[in-house]
Write a protein that holds these residues in place. Structure first.
Motif, PDB file in Angstrom:
ATOM      1  N   TYR A 290       0.258  -1.105   0.106  1.00  0.00           N
ATOM      2  CA  TYR A 290      -0.127  -0.191  -0.215  1.00  0.00           C
ATOM      3  C   TYR A 290       0.788   1.083  -0.024  1.00  0.00           C
ATOM      4  CZ  TYR A 290      -4.506  -2.317   0.239  1.00  0.00           C
ATOM      5  OH  TYR A 290      -5.819  -2.922  -0.690  1.00  0.00           O
ATOM      6  N   ARG A 291       2.159   0.782   0.145  1.00  0.00           N
ATOM      7  CA  ARG A 291       3.068   2.067   0.221  1.00  0.00           C
ATOM      8  C   ARG A 291       3.126   2.984  -0.817  1.00  0.00           C
ATOM      9  NH1 ARG A 291       8.860   1.077   0.648  1.00  0.00           N
ATOM     10  NH2 ARG A 291       8.543   0.322  -1.135  1.00  0.00           N
ATOM     11  N   ASP A 292       3.477   1.941  -1.664  1.00  0.00           N
ATOM     12  CA  ASP A 292       3.765   2.383  -3.913  1.00  0.00           C
ATOM     13  C   ASP A 292       2.363   2.252  -3.792  1.00  0.00           C
ATOM     14  OD1 ASP A 292       6.320   1.071  -2.275  1.00  0.00           O
ATOM     15  OD2 ASP A 292       6.201  -0.754  -3.556  1.00  0.00           O
ATOM     16  N   ALA A 293       0.916   1.738  -4.062  1.00  0.00           N
ATOM     17  CA  ALA A 293       0.026   2.242  -4.244  1.00  0.00           C
ATOM     18  C   ALA A 293       0.039   4.091  -3.924  1.00  0.00           C
ATOM     19  CB  ALA A 293      -0.806   1.519  -3.698  1.00  0.00           C
TER      20      ALA A 293
ATOM     21  N   ASP B 284       0.076  10.068  -3.654  1.00  0.00           N
ATOM     22  CA  ASP B 284      -0.441  10.005  -2.099  1.00  0.00           C
ATOM     23  C   ASP B 284       0.864  10.169  -1.389  1.00  0.00           C
ATOM     24  OD1 ASP B 284      -1.216  10.802   1.207  1.00  0.00           O
ATOM     25  OD2 ASP B 284      -2.341   9.924   0.603  1.00  0.00           O
ATOM     26  N   GLU B 285       2.211  10.743  -1.525  1.00  0.00           N
ATOM     27  CA  GLU B 285       3.280  10.735  -0.895  1.00  0.00           C
ATOM     28  C   GLU B 285       3.208  10.637   0.570  1.00  0.00           C
ATOM     29  OE1 GLU B 285       5.956   9.446  -2.139  1.00  0.00           O
ATOM     30  OE2 GLU B 285       7.510   9.201  -0.501  1.00  0.00           O
ATOM     31  N   ALA B 286       2.327  11.362   0.965  1.00  0.00           N
ATOM     32  CA  ALA B 286       2.563  11.920   2.510  1.00  0.00           C
ATOM     33  C   ALA B 286       1.245  10.557   3.549  1.00  0.00           C
ATOM     34  CB  ALA B 286       1.655  12.425   3.740  1.00  0.00           C
ATOM     35  N   SER B 287       1.103   9.677   2.794  1.00  0.00           N
ATOM     36  CA  SER B 287      -0.301   8.411   3.171  1.00  0.00           C
ATOM     37  C   SER B 287       1.697   7.459   3.017  1.00  0.00           C
ATOM     38  CB  SER B 287      -1.261   7.997   2.673  1.00  0.00           C
ATOM     39  OG  SER B 287      -1.884   8.763   2.200  1.00  0.00           O
ATOM     40  N   ALA B 288       1.917   7.382   2.068  1.00  0.00           N
ATOM     41  CA  ALA B 288       3.411   6.030   1.464  1.00  0.00           C
ATOM     42  C   ALA B 288       4.455   6.251   3.012  1.00  0.00           C
ATOM     43  CB  ALA B 288       3.533   6.720   0.048  1.00  0.00           C
ATOM     44  N   ARG B 289       4.695   7.582   3.293  1.00  0.00           N
ATOM     45  CA  ARG B 289       5.248   7.482   4.019  1.00  0.00           C
ATOM     46  C   ARG B 289       5.177   6.978   5.433  1.00  0.00           C
ATOM     47  NH1 ARG B 289       6.910  13.084   1.541  1.00  0.00           N
ATOM     48  NH2 ARG B 289       5.794  13.997   3.740  1.00  0.00           N
ATOM     49  N   VAL B 290       3.454   7.417   5.511  1.00  0.00           N
ATOM     50  CA  VAL B 290       2.968   6.270   7.001  1.00  0.00           C
ATOM     51  C   VAL B 290       3.025   4.473   6.934  1.00  0.00           C
ATOM     52  CG1 VAL B 290       0.842   6.167   8.321  1.00  0.00           C
ATOM     53  CG2 VAL B 290       1.305   8.265   7.362  1.00  0.00           C
ATOM     54  N   CYS B 291       2.517   4.800   5.492  1.00  0.00           N
ATOM     55  CA  CYS B 291       2.600   3.018   5.568  1.00  0.00           C
ATOM     56  C   CYS B 291       4.788   2.826   5.594  1.00  0.00           C
ATOM     57  CB  CYS B 291       2.567   2.494   3.962  1.00  0.00           C
ATOM     58  SG  CYS B 291       1.159   2.875   4.143  1.00  0.00           S
ATOM     59  N   GLN B 292       5.586   3.101   5.348  1.00  0.00           N
ATOM     60  CA  GLN B 292       6.657   3.600   5.431  1.00  0.00           C
ATOM     61  C   GLN B 292       7.507   3.093   6.904  1.00  0.00           C
ATOM     62  OE1 GLN B 292       9.446   2.242   2.893  1.00  0.00           O
ATOM     63  NE2 GLN B 292      10.436   1.093   4.081  1.00  0.00           N
ATOM     64  N   VAL B 293       6.626   3.889   7.328  1.00  0.00           N
ATOM     65  CA  VAL B 293       6.570   3.738   9.300  1.00  0.00           C
ATOM     66  C   VAL B 293       6.257   2.720  10.010  1.00  0.00           C
ATOM     67  CG1 VAL B 293       6.111   5.664  11.131  1.00  0.00           C
ATOM     68  CG2 VAL B 293       7.391   6.959   9.081  1.00  0.00           C
ATOM     69  N   ILE B 294       5.036   2.913   9.137  1.00  0.00           N
ATOM     70  CA  ILE B 294       4.409   1.171   9.670  1.00  0.00           C
ATOM     71  C   ILE B 294       4.879   0.219  10.120  1.00  0.00           C
ATOM     72  CG2 ILE B 294       2.518   0.054  10.064  1.00  0.00           C
ATOM     73  CD1 ILE B 294       1.097   3.079  10.082  1.00  0.00           C
ATOM     74  N   HIS B 295       5.798  -0.307   7.977  1.00  0.00           N
ATOM     75  CA  HIS B 295       6.341  -1.280   8.200  1.00  0.00           C
ATOM     76  C   HIS B 295       8.054  -1.523   9.037  1.00  0.00           C
ATOM     77  CE1 HIS B 295       8.729  -4.561   4.984  1.00  0.00           C
ATOM     78  NE2 HIS B 295       9.594  -3.596   5.654  1.00  0.00           N
ATOM     79  N   ASP B 296       8.429  -0.224   9.096  1.00  0.00           N
ATOM     80  CA  ASP B 296       9.441  -0.067   9.983  1.00  0.00           C
ATOM     81  C   ASP B 296       9.542  -0.828  11.112  1.00  0.00           C
ATOM     82  OD1 ASP B 296      10.269   1.075   7.878  1.00  0.00           O
ATOM     83  OD2 ASP B 296      11.038   3.124   7.750  1.00  0.00           O
ATOM     84  N   ASP B 297       8.620  -0.415  11.917  1.00  0.00           N
ATOM     85  CA  ASP B 297       8.640  -0.456  13.483  1.00  0.00           C
ATOM     86  C   ASP B 297       7.711  -1.550  13.742  1.00  0.00           C
ATOM     87  OD1 ASP B 297       8.830   1.791  14.049  1.00  0.00           O
ATOM     88  OD2 ASP B 297       6.647   2.890  14.713  1.00  0.00           O
TER      89      ASP B 297
END
Ligand SMILES: [Fe+2]
Ligand SMILES: [Fe+2]
Length: 296
Positions: free
Chosen positions: A195-198, A204-217
């Motif tokens: 979903y980050r990539d989607a 929607d880069e801001a939502s993509a960045r949130v997905c990355q934070v969540i993946h990392d945690d």
């Protein structure tokens, strides 16, 4: 091990919360988002005490405010290719925010249910709970930016509907570690990047960045579960055996992934290559088609 089932709203704590038990009771026994997302600290910001976590409590369902009630029949999660539509993005963000909220609630549920577990694991669960609260807040910010809020959406009890099977399992906290950490959170290693990539593709880069934070945690949460499932299982069991024995039906390795399968994140979480391959190749015994991501 198994505490008496209680009605959570009968346990609402009054006054200042200064220990983990009272914090978890407050989180589950109050329905509003503000209380559920309040950080696990004393009013002065110092850490909560956990030296005397009290008897085991078994809670069937969290209290939810009007508009945040759990309800069956939510529409399917939009597919990644549908996120060009702002409505589809809002629907996704609400679904993901609610998954995070349920995760925070379920860590509180586990902390109340197994007070006898080592302090180190309880501390790890409390830190994970705090991460889930933050994740929920991050998705909610993106949802608000889309002009929507959580109570505009149907909120499926997806995680909560597995709580009775975890509670009834003879494997106790091992069932919880297998279900939450090694199934839902392991799957989220994949879904968060899918979903980050989607979101990125949709602009929607801001939502993509949130997905990355969540993946990392999530890597840390999967690592915590894997480490403690090993410590709490018999020493001669392989990673595959201890997961397969403890994971509560109908959950299984087939639910611990998405069609984008991230081997590197699993290795970073400390999962062994045999177990990773076991999950990668797992097929559901109940269905032949891949599930739509995180459907209820
Ligand atoms: Fe999370
Ligand atoms: Fe998590």
């Amino acid at each position: 091990m198994n505490g008496d089932a209680i009605a959570v709203d009968a346990t609402r704590s009054e006054g200042a919360v200064t220990d983990v038990r009272a914090f978890c009771i407050r989180l589950l026994g109050n329905g509003d988002l503000e209380t559920k997302l309040a950080p696990p600290t004393c009013p002065d910001g110092s850490p909560l005490a956990d030296g005397a976590p009290g008897p085991s409590l078994s809670i069937d369902r969290p209290v939810r405010a009007v508009g945040l009630e759990l309800a069956a029949g939510a529409p399917p999660l939009p597919r990644p290719g549908e996120l060009a539509s702002p409505e589809a993005r809002a629907s996704c963000l609400a679904r993901f925010a609610h998954h995070e909220l349920m995760a925070a609630e379920l860590f509180a549920w586990a902390l109340l249910r197994w007070p006898e577990l080592p302090a180190e694991l309880r501390h790890g669960w409390l830190l994970a709970l705090r991460d889930e609260q933050r994740h929920c807040g991050l998705y909610l910010e993106r949802l608000y930016a889309h002009g929507s809020k959580l109570d505009d959406h149907m909120l499926s009890p997806y995680f909560w509907k597995h709580a009775p099977a975890i509670a009834a399992s003879p494997h106790g906290p091992r069932a919880f570690l297998s279900a939450m950490g090694l199934t839902f959170e392991q799957a989220n290693l994949d879904f968060a990047l899918l979903y980050r990539d989607a979101f990125r593709e949709a602009g929607d880069e801001a939502s993509a960045r949130v997905c990355q934070v969540i993946h990392d945690d999530e890597v840390g949460h999967v690592a915590l579960a894997a480490r403690w499932l090993e410590r709490l299982s018999e020493p001669d069991q392989s990673e595959i055996e201890r997961y397969s024995r403890a994971v509560p039906f109908p959950l299984s390795a087939a639910r611990a992934k998405a069609r984008r399968f991230d081997v590197a994140a699993r290795r970073r979480a400390g999962l062994g290559d045999e177990f990773i391959e076991f999950v990668r190749s797992a097929r559901s015994t109940q269905e032949t088609r891949p599930r739509r991501p995180r459907d209820s």
